[in-house]
Design a protein around this motif. Structure first.
Motif, short mmCIF file in Angstrom:
data_model
loop_
_atom_site.label_atom_id
_atom_site.label_comp_id
_atom_site.label_asym_id
_atom_site.label_seq_id
_atom_site.Cartn_x
_atom_site.Cartn_y
_atom_site.Cartn_z
N UNK A 21 8.10 13.08 -1.35
CA UNK A 21 8.08 13.91 -2.55
C UNK A 21 6.81 13.60 -3.32
N UNK A 22 6.47 12.33 -3.38
CA UNK A 22 5.30 11.88 -4.13
C UNK A 22 4.01 12.29 -3.42
N UNK A 23 3.93 11.95 -2.15
CA UNK A 23 2.72 12.26 -1.40
C UNK A 23 2.47 13.76 -1.37
N UNK A 24 3.54 14.54 -1.24
CA UNK A 24 3.38 15.97 -1.12
C UNK A 24 2.86 16.60 -2.40
N UNK A 25 3.15 15.98 -3.55
CA UNK A 25 2.87 16.78 -4.74
C UNK A 25 1.74 16.32 -5.63
N UNK A 26 1.46 15.04 -5.72
CA UNK A 26 0.58 14.64 -6.80
C UNK A 26 -0.90 14.54 -6.40
N UNK A 27 -1.72 15.33 -7.07
CA UNK A 27 -3.16 15.26 -6.86
C UNK A 27 -3.85 14.89 -8.16
N UNK A 28 -5.15 14.67 -8.07
CA UNK A 28 -5.90 14.23 -9.24
C UNK A 28 -7.24 14.97 -9.30
N UNK A 289 9.95 15.39 -12.89
CA UNK A 289 10.31 16.74 -12.44
C UNK A 289 9.58 17.07 -11.15
N UNK A 290 8.36 16.61 -11.09
CA UNK A 290 7.54 16.84 -9.92
C UNK A 290 8.11 16.08 -8.72
N UNK A 291 8.39 14.80 -8.93
CA UNK A 291 8.87 13.96 -7.83
C UNK A 291 10.22 14.45 -7.32
N UNK A 299 11.29 29.68 -9.71
CA UNK A 299 11.07 29.05 -8.39
C UNK A 299 11.74 27.69 -8.37
N UNK A 300 13.08 27.69 -8.40
CA UNK A 300 13.79 26.42 -8.50
C UNK A 300 13.75 25.62 -7.21
N UNK A 301 13.95 24.32 -7.33
CA UNK A 301 14.10 23.42 -6.19
C UNK A 301 12.95 23.51 -5.21
N UNK A 302 11.74 23.56 -5.71
CA UNK A 302 10.63 23.47 -4.77
C UNK A 302 9.52 22.61 -5.32
#
Ligand SMILES: *[C@@H]1O[C@H](CO)[C@@H](O)[C@H](O)[C@H]1NC(C)=O
Ligand SMILES: *[C@@H]1O[C@H](CO)[C@@H](O)[C@H](O)[C@H]1NC(C)=O
Ligand SMILES: *[C@@H]1O[C@H](CO)[C@@H](O)[C@H](O)[C@H]1NC(C)=O
Ligand SMILES: *[C@@H]1O[C@H](CO)[C@@H](O)[C@H](O)[C@H]1NC(C)=O
Ligand SMILES: *[C@@H]1O[C@H](CO)[C@@H](O)[C@H](O)[C@H]1NC(C)=O
Length: 481
Positions: A21-28, A289-291, A299-302
Motif C-alpha cells: 500500500x505504501x510503496x504503491x502510493x507515496x511519491x515525492x 487515508x492513502x495507506x 472513487x472509493x477503495x482505491x
C-alpha cells in the motif's frame, strides 16, 4: 501446527499488503529552485533512507538522473513550460526523448515511468501563453516515446493546477470554459495512450485565497461545514476537489481515466496558516487515508498515486504567490526534519531520516554591528539584502516575525552573507555589519548557516559516470545470467 502456519502466512500477507500500500502510493516532488541545492547523490540516499520509491522532477537534469540511476526509484521527468514551444516540432521532441529518456533505458539505468509535459501550463496567471502549444507538445512527446518503442511503459501526462476545472458541487465539475476544447483534446489523447491525468491539489491555497473558508474543511478530521452533493457529504476539500475532476473527466467521456495527484502538501512558514503544526495535522489526516486506499466518494477503495510537495524547502522560488512558497518542504533546505511525520501512514511519532553527509559553510554569522555607522540607511540595507536572499521568515505569521529593526537587520544581513557563501566583503553593508561566531538564533528564529555549494560538474567528470553505470549494469547481467 496448521494454525501456526496459517497465522504466519496471515502475518506475512499483512506485512506485504502494508508494504505494498505504501510503496504503491507515496511519491515525492524533488524541486531544485534553491540557491544551494543539496547534491543529487545526497538526495537520492535521503529518498532511499526514508523508503520513498517514486519521485517527480521538474526537468531532466543529467546529474540528478545519474544519481537516480540504479536506485530503482520510479521517476517522472519533466519538460519545463519554456520548452513547450520547441516541442511543437516533432524532430526536436524526438531529440529530447532520445537524450533525456531512452538514453537511461538500460539495466541499471533510470526507471522512468512518466514524462510531464509542462508544469501547470494553463494557470490563469500565464495569460494563455501556453494554451495553444501544450497539446501539440504532448502529442509529439508521446508519439516520440511510442516510436522509440518505450511508449507502452513510459507515459506522458500534463501536471495541471486544479483551476482547470470548476463546479459549484463536485458532481457539477467541468473543465474551465476558456480551455475546454484544449482540455478535451488532451484528455482524449491521454486516454488513447492509456496515460494518466495529473492534477495538483492544494487545500492550503483554498484556505489562503478565500477569507471565510472553513479551516477544518482544509483538513481530514471532520468539519462543521460539510458540502452536501446529492447523497454524498464532503467533509474535506481534498475529496471534493478530486471528485470535481472525476466529474469533469466523465463529462468528456473519460470517467475512468487514472488520476495522479502530482502535488499535494502544506507549507510551514510565511503565513498564519503555514506552520509546522498545521502541516502535521494535514499529513496526519492525508497519509493514513492513502495507506489504507480509502479513495474518495466517487472513487472509493482505491489507491491514489500521489506525490507530496515537497521534499525540501527552496529559497530561490518566486514569492509572487506568497511568502510560504519557499517553505513547502517536509525537510528544511539542508535535509533536516521539521516535524514528526510517518510516511507509511501509521501516524507513529517518528521523524524522517535526515540527509547524510551534508557539508556546511563555517559557523560564522553576519549581524548588525552595534557600533556601526550611518544607521539612517538601515531600511535600505535590509531591503537590499532581502532582494538577493530569502527573508520570508521575517514576515507576519513566520518564525522570525516580531523582532525589532536591529533584529530584522541582523537576520537579513546573515541571509545575504550565507547566500554569498560567506565570501569576503559580503558582510559589510556600508560598515553597518560584522561577522560573529556566536549563534544569534533564538528559540523561535533560526539564523541559518548555508550548505557548501555543489561544484558544477564538468563534461570530463560526467562521461566516466555513464561508463561506470553501463559497466556496472553489464557485471550485474553477467552475475545473474
Ligand atoms: C534534456 O533535458 C535537459 C534538462 O531539462 C535540457 O536542458 C536539454 O535541453 C534536454 N536535451 C534535449 C536534447 O532536448
Ligand atoms: C499577464 O498579464 C498581467 C496583466 O496584464 C501582467 O501583469 C503579467 O505580467 C502577465 N503575465 C505573463 C506571464 O505574461
Ligand atoms: C490560440 O488559438 C486560438 C484559435 O486559433 C486563437 O483564437 C487564440 O488567440 C490563440 N491564443 C493564443 C494565446 O495564442
Ligand atoms: C521586520 O521585518 C518585517 C518583514 O519585512 C516587517 O513586517 C516588520 O515591520 C519589521 N520590523 C521592524 C521593527 O521594522
Ligand atoms: C538551525 O537550523 C540548523 C539547520 O537545519 C540546525 O542544525 C540548527 O540546530 C538550528 N538551530 C537552532 C538554534 O534551532
Amino acid at each position: 501446527m496448521a494454525n501456526l502456519r496459517f497465522l504466519l502466512w496471515f502475518l506475512l500477507v499483512g506485512i506485504w499488503n502494508q508494504y505494498f500500500a505504501f510503496v504503491e502510493s507515496l511519491g515525492m516532488n524533488w524541486g531544485t529552485m534553491a540557491t544551494h541545492p543539496l547534491p543529487p547523490k545526497i538526495v537520492v540516499q535521503l529518498l532511499k533512507d526514508n523508503g520513498i520509491q517514486k519521485v517527480k522532477l521538474f526537468d531532466a537534469d543529467f546529474d540528478t538522473m545519474s544519481a537516480l540511476a540504479g536506485s530503482g526509484i520510479e521517476v517522472m521527468v519533466a519538460i519545463p513550460n519554456n520548452m513547450l514551444a520547441m516541442m511543437n516540432d516533432y524532430s526536436t521532441a524526438k531529440k529530447w526523448v532520445d537524450k533525456n529518456v531512452t538514453r537511461y533505458n538500460f539495466n541499471g539505468g533510470v526507471t522512468i515511468k512518466y514524462v510531464a509535459v509542462g508544469n501547470e501550463p494553463f494557470l490563469s496567471s500565464y495569460n494563455g501563453s501556453f494554451v495553444n502549444i501544450t497539446f501539440p507538445a504532448l502529442k509529439n512527446i508521446q508519439n516520440a516515446l511510442n516510436d522509440a518503442g518505450v511508449g507502452d511503459k513510459i507515459k506522458t501526462t500534463v501536471p495541471l493546477n486544479a483551476d482547470v476545472y470548476d463546479g459549484t458541487v463536485p458532481s457539477a465539475g467541468r473543465f474551465r470554459s476558456d480551455i475546454s476544447s484544449q482540455m478535451t483534446q488532451i484528455v482524449q489523447f491521454l486516454s488513447q495512450n492509456n496515460a494518466p491525468f495529473t492534477v495538483n491539489i492544494y487545500p492550503f491555497l483554498s484556505l489562503y485565497l478565500n477569507d471565510g473558508f472553513p479551516i477544518d474543511y482544509a483538513f481530514f478530521d471532520g468539519t462543521s461545514n460539510p458540502v452536501v452533493d446529492g447523497s454524498i457529504t464532503y467533509t474535506n476539500v481534498f475529496d471534493a476537489n478530486f471528485d470535481t475532476l472525476v466529474s469533469a473527466l466523465k463529462a468528456v467521456g473519460a470517467g475512468n481515466m487514472p488520476i495522479i495527484v502530482g502535488e499535494v502538501g502544506w507549507p510551514t512558514e510565511g503565513d498564519k496558516h503555514a506552520t509546522s503544526a498545521y502541516a502535521q495535522r494535514f499529513y496526519k489526516g492525508l497519509l493514513p487515508r492513502l495507506a489504507q486506499n480509502i479513495g474518495t466518494p466517487l472513487r472509493p477503495n482505491q489507491y491514489i498515486e500521489m506525490y507530496l510537495f515537497g521534499l525540501l524547502d527552496e529559497d530561490y522560488k518566486s514569492i509572487a504567490p506568497g511568502n510560504f512558497e519557499r517553505h513547502w518542504g517536509i525537510l528544511k533546505y539542508d535535509g533536516q526534519p521539521k516535524f514528526q511525520i510517518d510516511l507509511t501512514g501509521q501516524n507513529r511519532p517518528i521523524t524522517l531520516v535526515p540527509a547524510q553527509g551534508v557539508e556546511y559553510l563555517s559557523k560564522t554569522w553576519c549581524v548588525l554591528d552595534p557600533n556601526g555607522n550611518d544607521m539612517s540607511k538601515i531600511g535600505d540595507k535590509i531591503s537590499w539584502a532581502c532582494t538577493y536572499s530569502d527573508c520570508t521568515a521575517l514576515g507576519y505569521g513566520s518564525s522570525c516575525n516580531g523582532m525589532d529593526v536591529n533584529g530584522n537587520a541582523s537576520y537579513a544581513f546573515n541571509m545575504y552573507f550565507q547566500v554569498q557563501n560567506q565570501v569576503d566583503g559580503s558582510c559589510d553593508f556600508g560598515g553597518m555589519a560584522m561577522t560573529t561566531t556566536q549563534d544569534p538564533s533564538t528559540a523561535a528564529c533560526n539564523f541559518t548557516i548555508q550548505i557548501k555549494a555543489a561544484p558544477f560538474g564538468s563534461a570530463s567528470e560526467r562521461a566516466p559516470c555513464v561508463t561506470v553505470m553501463i559497466l556496472a549494469a553489464f557485471i550485474l547481467v553477467l552475475f545473474f545470467a
